[in-house]
Motif scaffolding. Structure first.
Motif, PDB file in Angstrom:
ATOM      1  N   LEU A 142       0.805  -1.216   0.000  1.00  0.00           N
ATOM      2  CA  LEU A 142       0.000   0.000   0.000  1.00  0.00           C
ATOM      3  C   LEU A 142       0.838   1.267   0.000  1.00  0.00           C
ATOM      4  CD1 LEU A 142      -2.836  -1.014   2.514  1.00  0.00           C
ATOM      5  CD2 LEU A 142      -2.744  -1.286   0.014  1.00  0.00           C
ATOM      6  N   ARG A 143       2.165   1.110   0.106  1.00  0.00           N
ATOM      7  CA  ARG A 143       3.096   2.247   0.120  1.00  0.00           C
ATOM      8  C   ARG A 143       2.769   3.226   1.249  1.00  0.00           C
ATOM      9  NH1 ARG A 143       5.314  -0.932  -2.628  1.00  0.00           N
ATOM     10  NH2 ARG A 143       6.262  -0.625  -4.676  1.00  0.00           N
ATOM     11  N   LEU A 144       2.344   2.692   2.382  1.00  0.00           N
ATOM     12  CA  LEU A 144       2.055   3.533   3.536  1.00  0.00           C
ATOM     13  C   LEU A 144       3.344   3.840   4.287  1.00  0.00           C
ATOM     14  CD1 LEU A 144      -1.117   1.792   5.025  1.00  0.00           C
ATOM     15  CD2 LEU A 144      -1.033   3.924   3.721  1.00  0.00           C
ATOM     16  N   PRO A 145       3.471   5.047   4.839  1.00  0.00           N
ATOM     17  CA  PRO A 145       4.632   5.325   5.698  1.00  0.00           C
ATOM     18  C   PRO A 145       4.620   4.357   6.886  1.00  0.00           C
ATOM     19  CG  PRO A 145       3.477   7.349   5.128  1.00  0.00           C
ATOM     20  CD  PRO A 145       2.604   6.223   4.669  1.00  0.00           C
ATOM     21  N   PRO A 146       5.775   3.855   7.303  1.00  0.00           N
ATOM     22  CA  PRO A 146       5.817   2.887   8.411  1.00  0.00           C
ATOM     23  C   PRO A 146       5.120   3.364   9.676  1.00  0.00           C
ATOM     24  CG  PRO A 146       7.929   2.966   7.303  1.00  0.00           C
ATOM     25  CD  PRO A 146       7.106   4.059   6.703  1.00  0.00           C
TER      26      PRO A 146
END
Length: 309
Positions: free
Chosen positions: A112-116
């Motif tokens: 999802l390419r979410l920030p960690p």
């Protein structure tokens, strides 16, 4: 010659130990040392995992550690059900839970390419909800043998401290001697250059997020056994602590640098500071303010040093 960063963490721990003893007129030195080693061990275990994640570089941090600890401890105790000879089964369940948490966290970040920070914080709400659902207000005691191990000692040193030391040695060897450790450091220093050099950066990242969750699961399993049950808020204090011990221990928040001895020293320091504040009768709010202040001061000092270099 400049001293290594971990020396300062151990020196601070020693100073806090002396001050705490002075506040209590020198009484209970042995008990204080035993308590520091016991409770510091849990902070060290989660700190080692968080250190690996932070080594990946800016933006990498795992905020699901408290929820992972609670869920792993709860499921492990529920599986064992206080039955004798089920400690190994409970450990397998806890580690499997941590592995599953790590997989979900990495998939949220990668697919999802979410920030960690966002991915692990959002996922932690799910893990905490699962822990609440599985716990349902029941407080299951660990098997007697497991409880005896968690609260026991070997040659005067708490067993949980031995576990933390063994893990620290393993992590140090991997970082200093293994190829994966070099890949992790290279990925944290410059991910793009690491890819061009043929390093499987995403595989390294996946293994790192799996590692921190497994470490948190182990800490949750041991903490639940140590305290006689899995409370729903038992991992709450380790969110800030896991980050604090990494920063105080001398690891770079910019990534590409880790400091295993510093994490151990900082874990002891954090507990001793709390003990010192308790001697003054300070509350939990003062502890949080002081911890945050220490982290900010160290970050500023480290940034100033880098700019001068």
């Amino acid at each position: 010659m400049t001293m290594r960063p971990w020396v300062w963490a151990w020196a601070a721990a020693g100073l806090a130990f002396v001050i705490t003893l002075m506040l209590t007129s020198g009484r209970g030195a042995g008990e204080l040392a035993y308590a520091a080693l016991s409770f510091g061990a849990f902070a060290a275990i989660v700190g080692l995992g968080q250190m690996l994640v932070i080594t990946l570089g800016p933006g990498n941090v795992d905020l699901s550690i408290p929820a992972c600890m609670t869920l792993s401890g709860t499921l492990a105790l529920k599986t064992m059900g206080s039955d004798p000879n089920t400690a190994l089964l409970g450990l397998v369940v806890a580690l499997a839970t941590g592995f599953g948490v790590g997989c979900v966290n990495f998939l949220l970040i990668w697919l999802l390419r979410l920030p960690p920070i966002i991915a692990t914080l959002a996922a932690s709400l799910i893990y905490q909800s699962l822990a609440i659902w599985s716990n349902r207000g029941l407080r299951i005691k660990p098997p007697e043998g497991l409880a005896d191990f968690a609260t026991g000692r070997f040659v005067g040193v708490p067993n949980v401290a031995w576990v933390a030391l063994i893990l620290a040695v393993i992590v140090w060897v991997i970082l200093e001697r293994a190829v994966w450790g070099r890949w992790l450091l290279a990925s944290g220093q410059n991910a793009r250059a690491a890819r061009l050099a043929g390093i499987p950066v995403e595989a390294v990242r996946a293994a790192t997020y799996l590692s921190v969750s497994v470490f948190a699961a182990l800490a949750g399993y041991l903490l639940a056994s140590f305290s006689g049950g899995a409370a729903l808020n038992m991992g709450a204090e380790y969110l800030l602590t896991s980050i604090a011990v990494v920063v105080i221990g001398g690891s770079s928040i910019a990534g590409g640098n880790s400091n295993v001895p510093g994490v151990i020293g900082a874990a002891l320091f954090m507990f001793l500071v709390v003990s010192m504040l308790n001697s003054y009768g300070a509350g939990a709010g003062i502890k949080s303010v002081l911890t945050g202040t220490i982290i900010i001061a160290i970050v500023i000092a480290a940034s100033t040093r880098r700019s001068r270099q």
